[in-house]
Each structure stands twice: as C-alpha cells, then as structure tokens.
Enzyme design. Structure first.
Site, PDB file in Angstrom:
ATOM      1  N   ASP A 227       0.880  -1.167   0.000  1.00 53.82           N
ATOM      2  CA  ASP A 227       0.000   0.000   0.000  1.00 53.82           C
ATOM      3  C   ASP A 227       0.921   1.222   0.000  1.00 53.82           C
ATOM      4  O   ASP A 227       2.116   1.125   0.325  1.00 53.82           O
ATOM      5  CB  ASP A 227      -0.945   0.001   1.215  1.00 53.82           C
ATOM      6  CG  ASP A 227      -2.136   0.947   0.988  1.00 53.82           C
ATOM      7  OD1 ASP A 227      -2.072   1.800   0.067  1.00 53.82           O
ATOM      8  OD2 ASP A 227      -3.138   0.851   1.733  1.00 53.82           O
TER       9      ASP A 227
HETATM   10  C1  BGC Z   1      -4.948   3.356  -0.002  1.00 53.61           C
HETATM   11  C2  BGC Z   1      -5.041   2.356  -1.143  1.00 53.61           C
HETATM   12  C3  BGC Z   1      -4.870   3.065  -2.452  1.00 53.61           C
HETATM   13  C4  BGC Z   1      -3.538   3.785  -2.456  1.00 53.61           C
HETATM   14  C5  BGC Z   1      -3.247   4.543  -3.733  1.00 53.61           C
HETATM   15  C6  BGC Z   1      -3.695   4.208  -0.099  1.00 53.61           C
HETATM   16  O1  BGC Z   1      -3.734   5.235   0.824  1.00 53.61           O
HETATM   17  O2  BGC Z   1      -4.981   2.686   1.225  1.00 53.61           O
HETATM   18  O3  BGC Z   1      -6.277   1.700  -1.089  1.00 53.61           O
HETATM   19  O4  BGC Z   1      -4.966   2.163  -3.516  1.00 53.61           O
HETATM   20  O5  BGC Z   1      -3.530   4.728  -1.388  1.00 53.61           O
HETATM   21  O6  BGC Z   1      -4.077   5.643  -3.853  1.00 53.61           O
END
Ligand code: BGC
Length: 752
Positions: A227
């Site tokens: 993530d």
């Molecule tokens: C989120 C993810 C997301 C990623 C990219 C993160 O903060 O938890 O779900 O895909 O950001 O935007």
C-alpha cells in the site's frame, strides 16, 4: 528476451530499482533492455487516474463512478461485480492504465470503520465471491487488479502502525478467505499488502502472510505491491515476499536492497525471484495494452444506474412503496438534490454525471421538494424544519432523503458513533408523527442507528450507489424497478451491540480481535440478539415462495460432494429477483476451541423471476463447506457427525432446514496424560471404549448420572465429566497407580 534472460541481463542496481515505483503511479522502465513501465491507478469503484501532463497525483480524469463496495456487495451478485469489473477494465485500458487498484475486501469488523463503504461485507464467503467476479471482469479486458488490503486491516485508526492481534483460527476463517477465494478462483495479477501489522509484523514484511499462505498455500503467482507508504523494513519485506514498493522512497529503500545483497544479508536469488515476478506481470500488461481499447462513457453510466438499482436494499415496507402516479409526494432532505454516492479518499472518482432530482423531473413525477436539513453537516434550521413537517403533513407520502455527510465517514478516519446527524433523526421522527406514509431513503456507506425505524412505513437503503444514484432511486421508489439488494452486513440496533464494541479500535498501538470468529451475524446469532435488520435481509415488491428443498444424499463422504436443490417461485404480481441463501450449521456437538458459530453462509444465488415463474436453484457443498479452521492441525477440519443445511431468504428467515451427516473419518489429535478429564476421553471414539472398559460398575453408574443420591443425576454426570485420570490415585486404593499407568499406556497407544 524472456523474463529469465532479462533477470540475468539486469544489474543489481536495476533489479533493486524495479522493486519500487518510478513515481506515484508508475513502475520503472529499463530502456536499454526494452522493459516498459506500467501504470497503476485506483480503484475500486471507478477509475481514478492522474491526468496526462498534470503534476498532481490526485488530479484525476473524469470517469464513471460505479456503486461503492458497500452497495455492490448488496447486489449479492458476482455476475454483476464482474460486469462492473469489465467496464472498469475497458475504461482503464482506454486510459492507459494497466493495473486497477481493487477490489477492497477487508472484513467489516465494526460498523465504525471509516473505509467500510469501500469494502464488501462482514462475511468472508460473500466478499470472496464478489471479489472473484470483479477480478475476472477487469482482467477479462486485459487489465490487472490488485486485491487489497492484505490483511486484517479493518480499521482506519492508526492504520499505518496498529498491530492487529488475531488468533490463527480467526485469521483463516474470517479475515483471509475473501483473499483466498479471489486468488484461487480469479488469479489477480497483484495483491496489495496493508499498512498495519499483523500479530507483530508489518503486513509489508510478514512472511507467513505474503509467502507461506498467499503463495505456498493458495498458489498466488502474481506480485505483491505495498500500500502507498506501507514499507517499513524494505530488506525484510523482499525476503518476506513483498515484490514492489509503492510509490517508492526516492531511492532510499532501493539502496538498502543493494547494500543487503552486497553484504550478504539478502540472497541475490530472492531478489531475482522478486524481479522475475514483477517482470512477468509487466510484460503481460504491456503486451495486452497494445490491443485496441474503446470505452463508451454513456453506456457505462447506464450500467452504473443498473448496478445501483440492483444494489439498493428495501429494509422495511408497510406499504408506502412503491409510490403511485397521482399521489401528492413531498421529497424532503438535501440528499434528494445532493445524494451522497461515494466516499472520501483514494477511491474518490472525479465525476460530474450524478443524477439526483433531475431523474424525478425527467420522469415527470409530481413531487414537491423541501430541503429540511443540509446534506453536508448536522445543522437544524427551525424554519426549514417546520416547512418540511407542514409539507409532509399535507402530502399523501413524505419521502425523506437522509444519509451521512462526507465528514462523518471517510478513508483515514473511523467514525466515533453510528448515528445520523441529529437534525435528520429529529426531522424523521417529527414527520413520522404526522404522516403515516413516511419513507426514508438512506445514503450511507455503513449501518446507522435508526431509532425511528418502527415509526416509518418504509426504508430504502441506497448505500453509496455511485453516479446513477438518482435514476436508480427514482425507479425503485416509483416501482419502475423492483428492489432486490440484500444486506451484506448486519444492521445492529445500536453501537453497543456490536461484537468488538469494547475493543474497537484498540488502544492506538494494538487492535485486539478478541471477539474471534464472532464477527457480524456469527455474533448476533450466537447471542440471539435482536438486530435492526439481519444479514441477508432485503424486501421486494413481490413475494417468493420456497419448496422442495432437498439434498442429493443425506451423507457426505470425506472426499464427497452433496448437491442441494430448492425451488423458488415468484408468488407476486411484479417481476423481481430473489437471493436464495444457504447457511451451514455444525450440529456435531464436538467441542470447538474458540467457540462454535451458529451458522455460516456457504452459498447464495440471485435468480430473476417473472410473476408466477419458478426455478430450481442448485448448490454444491463439499467438506470444506462444513469445516472450520483448526489451529491444532493448521488446516481446515470438519468433525464427523450431524450438520444442518439451511436455506432461506435471509440469515434470520430460514425456509428449510435439511440434516446432513458427514462421514469424515479424520479426528483431531488428542494428547492424553493424567490430567486429561474423563469427559474428553469418553467423548472421543479412540479412547472411550478403553475408559469404559476399565471403569468399575459403581463409577459407570456415576458417569451415567447415578450414584448415592447425594446429588441430582445431571450434576453427578457433570462432576464426573471433570474428573481426571489422576483422580484415580486421589480417590483410589493402593493399586491405583498401577491401574492408572496401565490405562495411560493403552490410551496413549490409541491416540498415536
Ligand atoms: C490506499 C489504497 C490506495 C492507495 C493509492 C492508499 O492510501 O490505502 O487503497 O490504492 O492509497 O491511492
């Protein structure tokens, strides 16, 4: 060059570089070897991809906003998440995106989780099936997915560091199966690990999760990405099975990888494997990206409307719905004009195509509109309030469009309570007091307390239905469409009833999943607790009758299957869709460490039925469907004995219960020593005959509840149950020790 050749042609620096992003949304290219970069973008219910030429990663192109996970899940229809996925796949490919960051399948442990609106369910079976459909859809268009957030990431509070403490059984039974089903059925190209720790180790460096379970047990063959900003110890992460770091740390962590290889703390073979896994997907993605791509915005908007119709849940209806032409209808509440249709954070889609009141206008509905309360805050304006009450009283029907303001629910923050704004609750109660035909339409990403539920005629939950929300609500309210969504989560009476009320969200350092497997309906059912609306609940404008429920045979062999059949008929006057649900209950009576859940969803099928039409619905059950996860053998286990197959309209509206015998022969290991209670030995077929054979007549009588009349027989039997073998010495004569040793020797041999 193939992947193997590429890996051997890459320098150590290039290999380390390929393991992190070039920027927020791209992997790195290695031009000298012709390795392209690929682009990833959010996800999950719409395409959020940075505009070409923009320097702001959050400056997204305009795209179609489909129903968020909470709503899509209420469709109870993997064919539908598949269609949504396919549309998203086409949009992604046409926009130069090779991997879509979704689906999001974390389990709804508490209704307070700020991100529940993105997630599917409190039930792992439902979440897994829907996720598999979504992934198959996206990937059928040549675009990859990233199922997220792996794993045990069910809160936003301290999401970057909180340690989810989950026991092994609970992890496997509740928090992992949605990922497992999706990986096994739909083979996502990538998996996104979560921010949090799981039992001490960050998910981004958690070998049991990323390698032992994901790859070795489930056969995952894509790559794992972090993530955004989830990497902690990069070298440990590579060794644990985290291939790609996103978005990348300006080269800092790449250098750590290089150093670790140079000083021998990271084996180059491990890095090579990681690079190969990334390249496999990158090359596949780049190849597929060359195919022509078309994306029809108008058609996808229509699909968004259809999905929203399929996902709305009619929670209550005493007859005010559907509305009829000629009725004087008052629409109240700012959500009528500004419906909430998606949540805040990384899933936020840039759309302007939201339908609202215009749908009512377009369809020439004779409605008046009074704002009554705002959609973005909890603020009561006395004049507006009174205007709304007066209009409601004068109308034939009052429809109140309520919901959670954006500020109440978003990625990054958990809710503190489960209430709607007071201004809304107050107005609903006042209107219901003067208008018996009061309808409440809800726009929320999660359950809310509904203290007025018994006082209104009808409640229609739209969840966060995407940009088609207005058209869908209009069709459903006026009977142009028949509600057919079902609740993918229990709506409790109040926050205090929820399973982890005392523990959520933890102390800021750890999140103890103390409720274990008792999540969602497993908890409410075990406690026989009244709930506002149960899991699987959803009404219709027509009725469904079940008959002829039957099993193909009444015994399932250890490696066998059983087919379940039931006929369901639309007994009303309007076409509709029923969701037939199948639950399994373990009635073997064998002791289960951590407790036995009363029932678990093991099948569901959505069937379209014309008035009067009937269809046979079929399910196949295997031993896994009867099983729980046993931490003693680190595997799934079904005790031999009696099970119940329950078929019904919801978890609390079971129409048929069929007994099923499981003839599995496998028994769990049993350790016997002098402290083992007799009750355990007498319950186990391996030891029972030995113990019975050695008990003298007087003790036999005690075991059966007989004795000297000092105690009631039940108490005597129970007291006997807790005696241990050692008590043979405590209460025995001079030969007792010899007898005990002889018995122990026999028992140990029997359980070997
Ligand atoms: C989120 C993810 C997301 C990623 C990219 C993160 O903060 O938890 O779900 O895909 O950001 O935007």
């Amino acid at each position: 060059m193939n992947v193997e050749e590429l890996v051997s042609a890459l320098t150590l620096e290039e290999k380390a570089g390929l393991c992190s992003g070039a920027d927020f949304w791209h992997t790195k290219a290695v031009e000298r070897l012709g390795i392209p970069a690929i682009k990833v973008s959010d996800g999950p219910h719409g395409l959020r991809t940075q505009k070409e030429g923009s320097t702001d990663p959050n400056d997204a192109i305009e795209a179609v906003c489909f129903p968020a996970g909470c709503a899509a899940a209420a469709s109870f229809d993997p064919a539908l998440t598949r269609r949504m996925g396919a549309a998203l796949g086409r949009e992604a490919r046409a926009s130069g995106v090779q991997v879509l960051l979704g689906p999001a399948v974390n389990i709804k442990r508490s209704p307070l989780c700020g991100r529940n609106f993105e997630y599917y369910s409190e039930d792992p079976y439902l979440a897994g099936e829907l996720a598999a459909g979504f992934i198959q859809g996206v990937q059928s268009e040549g675009v990859g997915t990233s199922i997220k957030h792996f794993a045990a990431n069910s809160q936003e509070t301290r999401r970057l560091s909180a340690d989810s403490r989950v026991d092994e059984r609970t992890l496997h039974e509740i928090y992992l199966p949605a990922f497992e089903t999706a990986v096994k059925k739909a083979r996502p190209w990538t998996v996104m690990c979560s921010y949090n720790r799981v039992n001490g180790d960050y998910a981004s460096e958690n070998k049991p999760l990323l390698t032992d379970i994901l790859r070795d047990d489930w056969g995952f063959d894509g790559f794992v990405m972090s993530d955004w900003g989830a990497v902690n110890d990069r070298v440990k992460g590579v060794a644990a099975g985290l291939e790609l770091e996103m978005p990348g740390s300006g080269g800092v962590y790449d250098r750590k990888i290089i150093e670790a290889v140079q000083n021998g703390t990271l084996d180059i073979g491990v890095l090579d494997k990681a690079v190969a896994r990334i390249l496999n997907i990158v090359l596949r993605a780049a190849d597929l990206a060359k195919l022509p791509a078309v994306f029809d915005h108008a058609a996808d908007h229509k699909l968004a409307v259809e999905l929203a119709k399929q996902s709305a849940v009619l929670l209550r209806n005493l007859g005010a719905l559907p509305l009829h032409k000629g009725q004087k209808v008052a629409y109240i509440g700012a959500f009528a004009d500004h419906p909430r249709y998606q949540g805040g954070g990384s899933s936020h889609v840039n759309t302007t195509a939201i339908s609202a009141m215009d749908a009512a206008i377009m369809n020439d509905r004779s409605v008046s509109y009074i704002e009554g309360f705002p959609a973005d805050r909890d603020q009561r304006d006395e004049a507006e309030f009174l205007r709304a009450v007066t209009a409601a009283e004068a109308a034939d029907v009052a429809v109140i469009f309520a919901g959670l303001p954006d500020s109440f629910e978003s990625e990054g923050a958990d809710r503190r309570h489960m209430r709607l704004p007071d201004c809304q609750n107050n107005l609903i109660a006042r209107v219901a007091a003067v208008q018996k035909n009061t309808v409440v339409v809800l726009h929320t990403g999660s359950p809310v307390e509904c203290p007025w539920a018994d006082d209104v005629s009808s409640v229609l939950c739209m969840y966060l239905a995407g940009e088609g929300v207005g058209e869908a609500a209009d069709a459903l309210l006026w009977g142009d469409a028949n509600p057919c969504g079902r609740l993918p989560e229990t709506w409790p009476m109040r926050l205090e009833d929820t399973p982890c009320y005392l523990d959520y969200p933890g102390d800021g350092v750890t999140a103890d999943y103390r409720e274990g497997v008792y999540v969602g309906y497993r908890w409410y059912d075990a406690r026989k607790m009244p709930v506002r609306w149960p899991f699987g609940h959803g009404l219709s404008y027509t009725g469904y009758v079940y008959r002829n429920a039957e099993l193909s045979c009444d015994t399932m062999a250890a490696d066998g299957e059983v087919t379940v059949r039931v006929t369901v008929k639309n007994s009303g006057a309007m076409s509709g869709a029923e969701v037939v649900q199948l639950y399994v209950a373990d009635a073997t009576g064998t002791p289960v460490p951590g407790g036995r859940v009363p029932q678990a969803l093991r099948g569901f099928a959505k069937v379209d039925l014309q008035p009067g039409e009937e269809r046979v619905v079929t399910f196949t059950l295997t031993p896994r469907d009867l099983s729980r996860y046993s931490a003693e053998i680190h595997d799934w286990y079904a005790a031999p004995g009696r099970y119940e197959v329950r078929i019904g309209h919801s978890s609390r509206d079971i129409r048929s219960t069929l007994p099923l015998h499981y003839a599995g022969a496998k028994l769990l290991p049993l350790t016997v020593d002098e402290t083992t209670p007799l009750g355990i030995l007498l319950a186990d077929p391996r030891t029972a005959p030995i113990v019975r054979g050695m008990l003298d007549a007087q003790v036999q009588a005690m075991a059966n509840g007989g004795g000297d009349g000092l105690m009631p027989p039940e108490a005597m039997a129970q007291m006997f149950d807790s005696l241990t073998l050692r008590n043979m010495i405590n209460f025995g004569g001079p030969q007792a020790e010899e007898r005990l040793n002889a018995m122990l020797a026999k028992l140990k041999e029997a359980v070997q």
